[in-house]
Design a protein around this motif. Structure first.
Motif, PDB file in Angstrom:
ATOM      1  N   PRO A  46       0.702  -1.618  -0.228  1.00  0.00           N
ATOM      2  CA  PRO A  46       0.070  -0.094  -0.474  1.00  0.00           C
ATOM      3  C   PRO A  46       0.680   1.417   0.080  1.00  0.00           C
ATOM      4  O   PRO A  46       1.640   0.963   0.804  1.00  0.00           O
ATOM      5  N   ASP A  47       0.448   2.101  -0.563  1.00  0.00           N
ATOM      6  CA  ASP A  47       0.915   3.427  -0.907  1.00  0.00           C
ATOM      7  C   ASP A  47       0.624   4.308   0.337  1.00  0.00           C
ATOM      8  O   ASP A  47       0.199   5.453   0.156  1.00  0.00           O
ATOM      9  N   LYS A  48       2.071   3.662   1.290  1.00  0.00           N
ATOM     10  CA  LYS A  48       1.627   5.025   2.787  1.00  0.00           C
ATOM     11  C   LYS A  48       2.455   4.894   3.616  1.00  0.00           C
ATOM     12  O   LYS A  48       3.143   3.293   3.335  1.00  0.00           O
ATOM     13  N   PRO A  49       2.844   5.790   4.594  1.00  0.00           N
ATOM     14  CA  PRO A  49       3.881   5.728   5.168  1.00  0.00           C
ATOM     15  C   PRO A  49       3.824   4.726   6.135  1.00  0.00           C
ATOM     16  O   PRO A  49       2.778   3.518   6.843  1.00  0.00           O
ATOM     17  N   GLY A  50       4.747   3.999   6.807  1.00  0.00           N
ATOM     18  CA  GLY A  50       4.853   2.498   7.594  1.00  0.00           C
ATOM     19  C   GLY A  50       5.586   1.240   6.524  1.00  0.00           C
ATOM     20  O   GLY A  50       6.237   0.738   6.856  1.00  0.00           O
ATOM     21  N   GLU A  51       4.961   1.084   5.758  1.00  0.00           N
ATOM     22  CA  GLU A  51       4.689  -0.327   5.187  1.00  0.00           C
ATOM     23  C   GLU A  51       6.268  -0.551   4.996  1.00  0.00           C
ATOM     24  O   GLU A  51       6.460  -1.263   4.577  1.00  0.00           O
ATOM     25  N   VAL A  89       3.294  -1.228 -10.497  1.00  0.00           N
ATOM     26  CA  VAL A  89       1.863  -1.292 -10.349  1.00  0.00           C
ATOM     27  C   VAL A  89       1.296  -0.558 -11.267  1.00  0.00           C
ATOM     28  O   VAL A  89       0.051   0.044 -10.840  1.00  0.00           O
ATOM     29  N   MET A  90       0.877  -1.135 -12.766  1.00  0.00           N
ATOM     30  CA  MET A  90      -0.755  -0.592 -13.393  1.00  0.00           C
ATOM     31  C   MET A  90      -1.681   0.064 -13.138  1.00  0.00           C
ATOM     32  O   MET A  90      -2.530   0.347 -13.430  1.00  0.00           O
ATOM     33  N   ASP A  91      -1.875  -1.207 -12.137  1.00  0.00           N
ATOM     34  CA  ASP A  91      -3.610  -1.812 -12.124  1.00  0.00           C
ATOM     35  C   ASP A  91      -3.948  -0.740 -10.927  1.00  0.00           C
ATOM     36  O   ASP A  91      -5.367  -1.234 -10.139  1.00  0.00           O
ATOM     37  N   SER A  92      -3.145   0.073  -9.510  1.00  0.00           N
ATOM     38  CA  SER A  92      -4.176   0.418  -8.867  1.00  0.00           C
ATOM     39  C   SER A  92      -2.661   1.633  -8.647  1.00  0.00           C
ATOM     40  O   SER A  92      -1.856   1.947  -8.944  1.00  0.00           O
ATOM     41  N   PHE A  93      -3.570   2.790  -8.898  1.00  0.00           N
ATOM     42  CA  PHE A  93      -2.521   3.804  -7.717  1.00  0.00           C
ATOM     43  C   PHE A  93      -2.672   3.794  -6.547  1.00  0.00           C
ATOM     44  O   PHE A  93      -1.813   4.958  -6.287  1.00  0.00           O
ATOM     45  N   LYS A  94      -2.886   3.206  -5.736  1.00  0.00           N
ATOM     46  CA  LYS A  94      -2.734   2.950  -4.367  1.00  0.00           C
ATOM     47  C   LYS A  94      -1.905   1.754  -3.500  1.00  0.00           C
ATOM     48  O   LYS A  94      -1.425   1.676  -2.955  1.00  0.00           O
TER      49      LYS A  94
END
Length: 412
Positions: A343-348, A373-378
């Motif tokens: 997931p494109d979020k802090p801490g991962e 990751v072409m099928d997701s912006f997240k």
């Protein structure tokens, strides 16, 4: 019990007296490469292994022995004509060095694919180098053309009795250092080294088992023995460029059929692994062909024997050895590369780092890429390369990620 009876060939014969004369000539020309006992290779195969490091020879390979013996026997007229040879590298340097010592003009035809280190080394010995073709066999044909054109004396890299006699002096060294040797593993390209070594070993101690080792991708001797005649392979493909020979010699086939007990073949991965271990554990550099005997240890049926592995040469360029080492590290489970989508979020990223740290994996490369990751912006894709301690360690890391519900994709 030694056997002093000469070996009769189709048009000649060879005796131990020839070997002793050659050995005397080589005194002061070659280095004494003493046997090195190897605990690591011993434990790998269950035998007591000794390394014969001909990679430490004057020209970086055993070939100086045969080349010098051949050139030393030329008469004055032959010397005045000059010599020509074809070679994938080590015979070239042997010819260059021997010609320099004996004051003979030398020309060497080498495949255009020959590593630069071997080409430059040959030139440095004063030989003229002609680069031609993509394989030894093409270089050989070109050398024969130049021989006819310029009336040179051709010096074959393996299918020449004087060359074979010179190479046989290696076995004298081995038996002087380890009289009770049980088995000798010798690399095979065209078969000159194996011919000389096997002849001397069997003459001096018939109980010695001589085993030839060829690459899977260039096993011309094994194929010839299976066919019962000298047989040419359609193609060769191996990292052991010094052993990439399509067709063995007529002479070498006779010698090997008579004196070599067994032929085994090894993969490029086996060769790369042997190169890595030799560097890591003995601080010795070898080329692909030079490592064939060490790679063959895992194929031995015997246990508890005194085994000598002949490391025939060490002329390898830095880029090649770097690529081989990296592949060998992967092969032994010492490098592990994988991707994971996060997931494109802090801490991962910190979460992944914690799993790796707890698994004692050392991160050596990290690539964080949002565009993969072409099928997701997240989500982002993380590519990680870690240093590991073997295949079991890799499995532990994979299990650790599974326990945390993280799916990873192994790249290598």
């Amino acid at each position: 019990m030694s056997n002093s009876k000469p070996f009769k060939l189709e048009n000649s014969y060879v005796s131990m007296e020839d070997i002793y004369i050659a050995n005397q000539k080589l005194q002061g020309v070659i280095k004494k490469t003493e046997l090195i006992e190897s605990p690591v290779f011993s434990s790998e195969c269950g035998n007591r292994v000794f390394i014969k490091p001909e990679n430490l020879q004057m020209t970086g390979a055993f070939k100086i022995r045969g080349a010098y013996n051949k050139l030393s026997k030329l008469n004055e007229l032959e010397k005045s004509r000059g010599v020509i040879a074809s070679s994938a590298g080590n015979h070239a340097q042997g010819i260059g060095y021997a010609a320099q010592l004996l004051g003979v003009k030398a020309t060497v035809v080498m495949p255009a694919t020959t590593p630069i280190i071997k080409v430059e080394a040959t030139k440095n010995y004063g030989a003229e180098v002609v680069l031609y073709g993509d394989s030894y066999d093409e270089a050989y044909k070109k050398a024969r053309e130049l021989e006819a054109e310029h009336n040179y004396v051709f010096v074959h890299p393996f299918d020449d009795l004087d060359v074979i006699i010179g190479q046989g002096t290696v076995a004298l060294d081995i038996l002087n250092d380890l009289e009770d040797v049980d088995e000798i593993l010798v690399p095979i390209g065209g078969g000159g080294l194996a011919s000389g070594v096997a002849f001397v070993a069997k003459m001096l101690k018939p109980s010695i088992k001589v085993i030839g080792v060829e690459p899977d991708g260039a096993c011309c001797i094994k194929e010839s023995l299976a066919q019962g005649k000298v047989t040419e392979l359609e193609k060769v493909d191996t990292i052991a460029d010094g052993a990439a020979v399509k067709r063995p010699g007529t002479l070498t086939f006779e010698f090997i059929r008579e004196f070599v007990d067994e032929i085994i073949t090894v993969s490029d991965f086996d060769i790369a692994e042997a190169i890595l271990l030799l560097i890591e554990k003995h601080k010795l550099i070898t080329e692909g062909a030079g490592a064939l005997s060490l790679a063959g240890l895992k194929k031995l049926q015997s246990k508890g024997k005194k085994v000598v592995c002949l490391v025939s040469g060490g002329n390898i360029d830095i880029l090649t050895i770097s690529a081989i080492i990296n592949k060998a590290l992967v092969f032994r489970g010492r490098l592990f590369c994988f991707t994971v989508n996060l997931p494109d979020k802090p801490g991962e990223l910190l979460h992944v780092a914690k799993i790796l740290s707890d698994s004692n994996a050392n991160v050596i490369k990290l690539d964080h890429n949002q565009s993969k990751v072409m099928d997701s912006f997240k989500q982002v894709q993380l590519e990680v390369t870690v240093e590991t301690n073997g295949h079991c360690h890799v499995e532990e890391i994979e299990s650790a990620f599974q326990k945390h519900g993280i799916e990873i994709q192994k790249i290598y």
